[in-house]
Design an enzyme around this catalytic site. Structure first.
Site, short mmCIF file in Angstrom:
data_model
loop_
_atom_site.label_atom_id
_atom_site.label_comp_id
_atom_site.label_asym_id
_atom_site.label_seq_id
_atom_site.Cartn_x
_atom_site.Cartn_y
_atom_site.Cartn_z
N LYS A 120 1.11 -0.95 0.15
CA LYS A 120 -0.37 0.16 -0.28
C LYS A 120 0.79 1.37 -0.47
CE LYS A 120 -2.63 1.97 3.90
NZ LYS A 120 -2.02 3.09 3.97
N ASP A 175 -3.51 4.42 -2.24
CA ASP A 175 -4.11 4.62 -0.97
C ASP A 175 -4.02 6.18 -1.42
OD1 ASP A 175 -6.32 4.56 0.97
OD2 ASP A 175 -4.75 4.50 2.67
N LEU A 176 -4.31 7.13 -1.46
CA LEU A 176 -4.51 8.52 -1.54
C LEU A 176 -5.68 9.19 -1.61
CD1 LEU A 176 -2.69 9.04 -5.11
CD2 LEU A 176 -1.79 8.95 -2.82
N LYS A 177 -7.09 8.76 -1.23
CA LYS A 177 -8.38 8.77 -0.61
C LYS A 177 -8.66 9.82 -1.51
CE LYS A 177 -7.30 7.07 3.91
NZ LYS A 177 -6.25 6.26 3.87
N PHE A 178 -9.24 10.08 -2.47
CA PHE A 178 -9.21 10.94 -3.60
C PHE A 178 -10.46 11.83 -3.10
CE2 PHE A 178 -7.20 8.54 -7.15
CZ PHE A 178 -5.85 9.05 -6.83
N ASP A 219 -13.16 15.60 -4.08
CA ASP A 219 -13.27 16.48 -4.85
C ASP A 219 -15.10 16.73 -5.66
OD1 ASP A 219 -12.80 19.14 -6.10
OD2 ASP A 219 -10.10 18.67 -5.49
N ILE A 220 -14.17 17.89 -6.80
CA ILE A 220 -16.06 17.72 -7.40
C ILE A 220 -15.38 17.12 -8.51
CG2 ILE A 220 -16.34 20.03 -6.63
CD1 ILE A 220 -15.10 20.67 -9.16
N THR A 233 -12.00 5.86 10.50
CA THR A 233 -12.10 5.85 11.70
C THR A 233 -11.07 6.64 12.96
OG1 THR A 233 -9.86 4.48 11.50
CG2 THR A 233 -11.45 3.27 11.10
N ARG A 241 2.36 -1.93 11.49
CA ARG A 241 3.57 -2.82 12.17
C ARG A 241 4.10 -3.98 12.51
NH1 ARG A 241 1.14 2.89 15.00
NH2 ARG A 241 -0.78 1.86 13.70
O1 C5P Z 1 0.63 -0.01 11.24
P1 C5P Z 1 -0.82 -0.63 11.38
O2 C5P Z 1 -1.26 -2.37 10.61
O3 C5P Z 1 -1.49 0.23 12.01
O4 C5P Z 1 -0.83 -0.57 9.70
C1 C5P Z 1 -2.11 0.19 8.77
C2 C5P Z 1 -2.39 0.64 8.27
O5 C5P Z 1 -4.08 1.03 7.66
C3 C5P Z 1 -1.86 2.36 7.75
O6 C5P Z 1 -1.19 2.68 6.31
C4 C5P Z 1 -3.32 3.53 8.80
O7 C5P Z 1 -3.07 4.31 7.73
C5 C5P Z 1 -3.99 2.78 7.41
N1 C5P Z 1 -5.61 2.42 8.07
C6 C5P Z 1 -5.92 2.53 9.24
N2 C5P Z 1 -7.29 2.96 9.56
C7 C5P Z 1 -8.39 3.07 8.32
C8 C5P Z 1 -7.44 2.83 7.32
C9 C5P Z 1 -6.01 3.38 6.94
O8 C5P Z 1 -4.97 1.86 9.81
N3 C5P Z 1 -9.65 3.24 8.64
#
Ligand code: C5P
Length: 239
Positions: A34, A61-64, A66-67, A125, A217
């Site tokens: 990702k 995962d750039l989460k667009f 906009d219009i 979230t 992580r």
């Molecule tokens: O390190 P970890 O397992 O927490 O990483 C989760 C990934 O998913 C990160 O890139 C985080 O930005 C992304 N993410 C998230 N919760 C969301 C959407 C995306 O943890 N609701």
């Protein structure tokens, strides 16, 4: 049945190209990566090229948000990179989501690649029910709101949604088997939960209906990333 290694997406949550390449070299067995805002803003499409050269799958995962015209333009450009998954905010609305879908197909056709699958962000979230009610003035409960947004995405022709493992069972039931559900917030029992509040194990998330898991992580920050990845794959064997 999809093999575990194809279901696990590892985020390249690093600030620059050098660290991204180091992470890729450390984890040769990971097939799906990702790329989020931090890395893309820092090094641009060069990172996608590196992933393509290594024959990896890419979740952009750039989460667009906009219009419709602007979202469509961004989707057309992104589709040309030949990425596999891409995110946009469902709150951009029906017309933007429909325009996005058409633009993904168009951009991919021009570039001669497969169109990316599009995923809706239903509700970040980081927002809780208090934020929703008092700041955003949305008068429905949070789970109902997230579900409505997923249904809007499905009706608008998107391929799926990003959701927390806690929501996945209900979304799977309501949105059907063909809708992709991608879950972050997944933690093996042996890993630290970190800042993720409501976590589930990889096995439980897949059993509840997740199509893909985003696990960062517990793999990337472990003392031995390749064995952490292997251990998670093992736990998903036969699920
Ligand atoms: O390190 P970890 O397992 O927490 O990483 C989760 C990934 O998913 C990160 O890139 C985080 O930005 C992304 N993410 C998230 N919760 C969301 C959407 C995306 O943890 N609701």
């Amino acid at each position: 049945m999809i093999s575990p290694v194809d279901r696990i997406i590892v985020p390249l949550d690093v600030p620059d190209e050098a660290q991204a390449l180091e992470t890729l070299d450390k984890l040769p067995k990971v097939k799906f990566w990702k790329v989020g805002l931090e890395l893309f803003v820092s090094c641009g499409p060069a990172i996608l090229q590196h992933l393509k050269e290594r024959e990896k799958q890419i979740f952009l995962d750039l989460k667009f948000h906009d219009i419709p015209n602007t979202v469509a333009g961004a989707c057309r450009s992104a589709a040309k990179y030949g990425v596999d998954l891409l995110t946009l905010h469902a709150t951009a609305g029906r017309r933007a989501l429909q325009a996005a879908r058409e633009a993904l197909i168009e951009g991919a056709r021009v570039a001669g690649v497969e169109p990316p699958k599009s995923l809706a962000i239903t509700l970040l979230t980081s927002l809780n029910s208090r934020d929703l009610a008092f700041d955003l003035k949305v008068p429905v409960e949070l789970p109902e709101y997230a579900l409505n947004m997923a249904l809007l995405a499905r009706e608008s022709g998107l391929s799926g949604a990003v959701c927390s493992p806690q929501e996945v069972e209900q979304l799977r039931r309501v949105c059907g088997q063909d809708f992709l559900l991608v879950c972050p917030g997944v933690r093996p029992t042996w890993a630290e939960t970190g800042d993720q509040q409501r976590v589930m194990t990889p096995k439980a998330a897949i059993e509840a209906g997740a199509s893909y898991l985003v696990i960062g992580r517990p793999i990337t920050a472990s003392d031995d990333p390749p064995s952490a990845f292997a251990r998670i794959c093992e736990a998903l064997e036969g699920v």
